[in-house]
Design an enzyme around this catalytic site. Structure first.
Site, PDB file in Angstrom:
ATOM      1  N   ASP A   1      -4.406  -3.018  10.502  1.00 49.39           N
ATOM      2  CA  ASP A   1      -4.165  -4.068  11.140  1.00 49.39           C
ATOM      3  C   ASP A   1      -4.268  -4.775  12.287  1.00 49.39           C
ATOM      4  OD1 ASP A   1      -3.202  -1.477  12.613  1.00 49.39           O
ATOM      5  OD2 ASP A   1      -0.753  -2.289  12.125  1.00 49.39           O
TER       6      ASP A   1
ATOM      7  N   ASP B   1       4.367  -2.354   3.659  1.00 44.44           N
ATOM      8  CA  ASP B   1       4.291  -0.942   3.955  1.00 44.44           C
ATOM      9  C   ASP B   1       5.675  -0.824   3.130  1.00 44.44           C
ATOM     10  OD1 ASP B   1       2.421  -0.916   5.310  1.00 44.44           O
ATOM     11  OD2 ASP B   1       3.236  -0.399   7.633  1.00 44.44           O
ATOM     12  N   ASP B   2       4.896   0.793   1.968  1.00 45.50           N
ATOM     13  CA  ASP B   2       6.132   0.953   1.054  1.00 45.50           C
ATOM     14  C   ASP B   2       7.043   1.433   1.621  1.00 45.50           C
ATOM     15  OD1 ASP B   2       5.200   3.069   2.672  1.00 45.50           O
ATOM     16  OD2 ASP B   2       4.404   3.965   0.504  1.00 45.50           O
ATOM     17  N   ASP B   3       7.356   1.012   3.427  1.00 44.55           N
ATOM     18  CA  ASP B   3       8.462   1.731   3.702  1.00 44.55           C
ATOM     19  C   ASP B   3       9.127   1.333   4.963  1.00 44.55           C
ATOM     20  OD1 ASP B   3       6.513   2.140   5.728  1.00 44.55           O
ATOM     21  OD2 ASP B   3       6.908   4.060   7.070  1.00 44.55           O
TER      22      ASP B   3
ATOM     23  N   ASN C   1      -3.080   4.172  -3.572  1.00 43.71           N
ATOM     24  CA  ASN C   1      -4.388   4.954  -2.765  1.00 43.71           C
ATOM     25  C   ASN C   1      -4.379   6.370  -2.743  1.00 43.71           C
ATOM     26  OD1 ASN C   1      -5.601   3.604  -0.891  1.00 43.71           O
ATOM     27  ND2 ASN C   1      -4.744   4.055   1.350  1.00 43.71           N
TER      28      ASN C   1
ATOM     29  N   ARG D   1      -6.236  -2.303   1.514  1.00 44.08           N
ATOM     30  CA  ARG D   1      -5.295  -3.467   1.907  1.00 44.08           C
ATOM     31  C   ARG D   1      -5.323  -4.717   1.535  1.00 44.08           C
ATOM     32  NH1 ARG D   1       0.071  -2.840   4.249  1.00 44.08           N
ATOM     33  NH2 ARG D   1      -0.712  -0.821   5.876  1.00 44.08           N
TER      34      ARG D   1
ATOM     35  N   ARG E   1       4.164   8.202  -2.176  1.00 45.04           N
ATOM     36  CA  ARG E   1       5.520   8.475  -2.079  1.00 45.04           C
ATOM     37  C   ARG E   1       6.277   7.743  -3.008  1.00 45.04           C
ATOM     38  NH1 ARG E   1       5.940   7.289   4.399  1.00 45.04           N
ATOM     39  NH2 ARG E   1       4.966   4.885   4.030  1.00 45.04           N
TER      40      ARG E   1
ATOM     41  N   ARG F   1      -5.975   4.533  17.927  1.00 49.90           N
ATOM     42  CA  ARG F   1      -5.568   2.948  18.354  1.00 49.90           C
ATOM     43  C   ARG F   1      -6.135   2.291  20.141  1.00 49.90           C
ATOM     44  NH1 ARG F   1      -2.258   1.573  14.205  1.00 49.90           N
ATOM     45  NH2 ARG F   1      -1.021  -1.201  14.996  1.00 49.90           N
TER      46      ARG F   1
ATOM     47  N   LEU G   1       0.677  -1.550   0.167  1.00 47.22           N
ATOM     48  CA  LEU G   1       0.087   0.021   0.011  1.00 47.22           C
ATOM     49  C   LEU G   1       0.600   1.335   0.018  1.00 47.22           C
ATOM     50  CD1 LEU G   1      -3.479   0.375  -0.284  1.00 47.22           C
ATOM     51  CD2 LEU G   1      -2.948   0.986   2.074  1.00 47.22           C
TER      52      LEU G   1
END
EC number: 2.4.1.223
Length: 919
Positions: A833, A744-746, A697, A728, A672, A876, A668
């Site tokens: 998550d 994650d992309d990072d 996204n 996701r 970036r 959260r 996802l």
């Protein structure tokens, strides 16, 4: 006359003048003729002579009319244009002649080619004939092979004669109607897909008598059902809604019977028809009791024994939430296990088989052959004695404070309003349900309503009367969620209820909650359950689930992936040889046509929860929710730790018993691009990787000049409808593997870590297997749950920013999990998550599995993530507490279990030393 004569005679009169005139005129004519002759003859001769004489002059330059050369002639100004035209025409004639010769040459060549093509066509025709002969022989051989090795498949045998309008005798008694003699299987082949045709009730007179809410809810459900078809000619089952009806406009039984028999596809006896009578009230009109329904099936909440046909008719639950979804926040939690009252009952019986005012006869009198006394009298006495003993808090009331609800004879009427009854049940561990005293009434709407309300708020139903037919009794194992006790055991009920352990109570409550959510809560669940029961009875597999269509964003590939130094550092972990065979995707999720009792009733887990749904086996084929999942017989199976043996064989079998399986990376991202490109480059050369699905996204499309890396596998960039973290977990149709690596992309993971996590997942496919661990904790001062990301030896969650899970859970998350949870994720743009961990732990009653000792996995130098914001953790905390309210309890489980490979620290030769795997 005289003058005329004189002129005629020579003109002798007038002195001879006429003669002279004639002579002079002749002279003039002769002279004129001579002059003209001279001019016409001599002048041209003289001019010609003169001109020729001039050309003979000595000065050639002064010649005018003599013959001249071409150049000399062209020097004349008025002739030059004519010369140029002549030269141009000459050149064009030469060119045309050259072209003509060239075309003649080409024509000759083409004629040769035509002849060659004709010969090639003849040869091709001969080859085609030979190929046709080969194909014909191959088809014949294939048919022979199929006939030898496969059974013949044809339509089922018709139950009725060839003509649908022919009179076919019904069974001797309506009670003898069963599927084998009242259902025409020929309209429902295995490959038909179970098409269902629903009549429009508004087209018939009784449609105006239907309850508007029930009719509206039913129509809304029909429009979205996957089995409903508008083509009645191909339908397997025909459905008509006839109730609940309103009293003032309710038609007479004879009128309703005539209207049913006049349905377009009734075919004289109503075979393959289903008549549905839904109810919203505690009393349902059993107006179908005195109506001839032929071979049509009935689905309603009230049945008499002479009317009910086991295995053919269907007992349905009441439709309480007709046009509204249940509010999960109003449903009490499932814990604490024990509530204020051990059991409760409120009701009033208007009429009984035997008046309680009459003298109760002794047991001796009943044994002598007289009819037994009404058990309800003894139930009243026994329950009042338990209440008076004050050993436990119980609440029993046999007289309503207000006017009781309408009910059938010998049935216990409901007291008060629905909200008041629910408040009492929220305080009750058990809810007593006393069946009608008339044993001929196998089920009543009042009993079904009590069962619905008990399951809704988590009170365990205790049904007094084993003869009752609970809703969907032939497909639901009610003993997992309720106690069904014969009335003669009323004196033992108190002892029995006190002896049940807390674990069993919680298991029954959770199972009851699952049954209520799946079969009772909404009109869609009720209708889907009815269809699933019929489809299961006639052994037609469920329709496959709808997958999310991946709309690809065009992008350019070809950029050579760079070599990341961190990617090249695989540490000391050697996981053995990687499969070198051609890549194979995991099996697609398709249910075959084999339905056995083992598939239906196998239960791999004894722990509480809805585990006949649990994916070690295919979905229970009777469930309405199975249409939301493509069951896979190979999808979830217990896989051992490989073949064992010495070190080399053990390494080769670390992945389990299916060595060619692969996984799909779902990444996802949101605006970036540089971070995304770096993360994709780190996947270059990753073993077992089948495909990368990038979930874009952002509403802003990628840059047109962006060049995506070539990592050796396809990269699918998927466009989303909105910015949502729920994207996701959408089950994209591009995902062809069972295993999904959500990342994650990072996130920064080495190849050896990913490979090890994948192999661990292959041995625990029902779990979330990942890298970053988190846990939840109870905040005593605030009496609420907290989310904690500190280092700890315990964990209860594995974040899906870097975790493996089965695609099965993507279906459940997107289509089955309560919508309220997904709405919470969209509201906070957070907690997806945590929601996935809640779902998996709720289904499996097992904690996730963390691999490796790493606690952080973010890439160095990446931009700051949202998780670094202080509000991130506050949100959260709220998510966890909200999810607990929705589920009714805390499904997360603690664990101190972590998986590391023994090969990580121990370097042993493959061919000399035996090693064992310790996890």
């Amino acid at each position: 006359m005289t003058g005329y004569t004189m002129l005629r005679n020579g003109g002798v009169g007038n002195g001879g003048q006429p003669w002279l005139l004639r002579w002079s005129s002749r002279i003039r004519l002769t002279w004129l003729s001579f002059i003209l002759f001279v001019i016409l003859v001599f002048f041209p001769l003289i001019g010609h002579y003169y001109l020729t004489t001039i050309d003979d002059a000595d000065d050639a330059g002064k010649r005018i009319f003599g013959p001249r050369t071409g150049n000399e002639l062209c020097e004349v100004k008025h002739v030059q244009d004519l010369c140029r035209i002549r030269e141009s025409v000459s050149e064009e004639l030469l060119q045309l002649e050259a072209k003509r010769q060239e075309l003649n040459s080409e024509i000759a060549k083409l004629n040769l080619k035509i002849e060659a093509c004709k010969k090639s066509i003849e040869n091709a025709k001969q080859d085609l004939l030979q190929l046709k002969n080969v194909i014909s022989q191959t088809e014949h051989s294939y048919k022979e092979l199929m006939a030898q090795n496969q059974p013949k498949l044809s339509l089922p045998i018709r139950l009725l004669p060839d003509k649908d309008d022919a009179t076919f005798p019904l069974p001797k008694s309506n009670r003898n109607c069963r599927l084998h003699n009242c259902f025409d299987y020929s309209r429902c082949p295995l490959t038909s897909g179970f098409p269902v045709y629903v009549y429009n009730s508004d087209d018939y007179p009784f449609g105006s008598s239907l309850d508007p809410l029930i009719k509206q809810a039913f129509e809304a459900t029909v429009r979205t059902n996957v089995y409903v078809t508008e083509n009645a000619n191909i339908a397997c089952v025909y459905i008509i809604l006839v109730g609940e009806m309103q009293e003032p406009v309710m038609p007479k039984p004879t009128e309703l019977e005539q209207q049913l028999h006049s349905l377009p596809y009734w075919r004289t006896d109503g075979h393959n028809h289903l008549i549905i009578n839904l109810s919203r009230k505690s009393e349902t009109q059993n107006f179908l009791y005195n109506i001839s329904t032929g071979r049509a099936m009935l689905a309603q909440s009230t049945f008499y024994d002479v009317q009910y046909r086991p295995g053919f008719d269907i007992v349905v639950s009441p439709l309480v939430h007709a046009m509204s979804e249940p509010n999960f926040l109003e449903i009490p939690p499932q814990v604490p296990v024990k509530r204020k009252y051990l059991f409760s009952f409120q009701g009033e019986k208007i009429e009984s088989l035997r008046s309680s005012l009459q003298e109760v006869r002794s047991f001796e009198e009943e044994i002598e052959g007289n009819a037994p006394a009404d058990y309800d009298d003894r139930i009243i006495t026994t329950l009042k004695a338990v209440q008076d003993s004050k050993l436990d808090f119980v609440l029993v009331e046999f007289t309503c404070k207000n006017q009781p609800k309408a009910s059938l004879p010998t049935e216990w009427a409901l007291c008060g309003e629905r909200d008041d009854r629910l408040e009492l049940l929220k305080l009750s561990t058990f809810a007593l349900i006393i069946t009608p005293g008339d044993t001929r009434l196998v089920i009543s709407a009042g009993c079904a309503m009590r069962l619905f309300e008990a399951l809704e708020v988590g009170a365990i139903p205790v049904v007094l009367g084993e003869q009752v037919q609970l809703p969907y009794n032939d497909v639901i194992r009610w003993n997992e969620a309720a106690l069904i006790i014969p009335k003669p055991r009323i004196t033992e009920v108190h002892f029995l209820l006190r002896s049940i352990s807390d674990n069993d109570l919680l298991a029954m409550r959770r199972q009851g909650r699952f049954l209520w959510e799946t079969y009772f809560s909404t009109s869609d669940n009720v209708f889907s359950t009815v269809l699933a029961i019929i489809r299961t009875r006639i052994q037609i597999p469920a329709a496959p689930i709808r997958e999310e269509t991946a709309v690809e964003i065009p992008h350019r590939s070809g950029k050579a992936a760079g070599t990341d130094p961190n990617m090249a550092d695989n540490g000391d972990l050697d996981l053995g040889p990687v499969e070198t065979e051609p890549p194979y995707a995991s099996p697609k999720y398709l249910r075959n046509f084999t339905l056995t009792a083992m598939d239906i009733y196998r239960n791999w887990n004894s722990a509480p929860g809805p585990f006949h749904l649990f994916p070690y086996t295919p979905f229970d084929p009777v469930l309405p929710s199975e249409a939301k999942f493509l069951g896979s017989g190979t999808g979830f199976r217990p896989i051992g730790g490989g073949a064992g043996g010495s070190g080399k064989e053990f390494q080769a079998a670390l992945g389990g018993n299916v060595p060619r399986e692969q996984f799909t990376v779902v990444m996802l991202t949101y605006e970036r691009e540089e971070v995304l490109m770096n993360s994709l480059e780190r996947l270059n050369g990753l073993p077992y990787l089948n495909k990368v699905v990038v979930v874009w996204n952002s509403p802003k499309l990628p840059s047109e000049d962006l060049l995506w890396p070539d990592i050796g596998v396809p990269i699918m960039v998927v466009r989303t409808e909105k910015n949502s973290l729920n994207n996701r977990f959408l089950p994209w149709d591009e995902i062809e593997t069972e295993a999904i690596l959500s990342i994650d992309d990072d996130a920064h993971l080495r190849h050896d870590e990913i490979m090890f996590g994948f192999r661990v997942w292959r041995e625990a496919r029902d779990r979330i297997v990942g890298f970053p661990g988190r846990y939840h904790a109870w905040d005593i001062p605030h009496q609420s749950w907290l989310y904690n990301s500190n280092y700890s030896c315990e964990l209860s969650m594995v974040l899906t920013g870097a975790a493996f899970f089965h695609k099965y859970y993507a279906y459940l998350y997107s289509y089955v999990m309560p919508q309220a949870i997904r709405d919470m994720v969209d509201e906070y743009i957070n907690c997806e998550d945590i929601a996935m961990n809640f779902l998996v732990s709720h289904l499996t009653r097992k904690p996730p599995i963390k691999v490796t000792s790493r606690w952080t996995f973010r890439c160095p130098g990446c931009p700051q993530a949202l998780s670094h914001d202080d509000s991130h953790f506050h949100e959260r905390h709220k998510c966890i507490n909200f999810f607990v309210k929705v589920y009714g309890y805390m499904p997360l489980l603690y664990t101190q279990f972590r998986v590391d490979s023994v090969l990580f620290k121990t370097r042993l030769p493959h061919d000399k030393t035996k090693c064992f795997k310790f996890i």
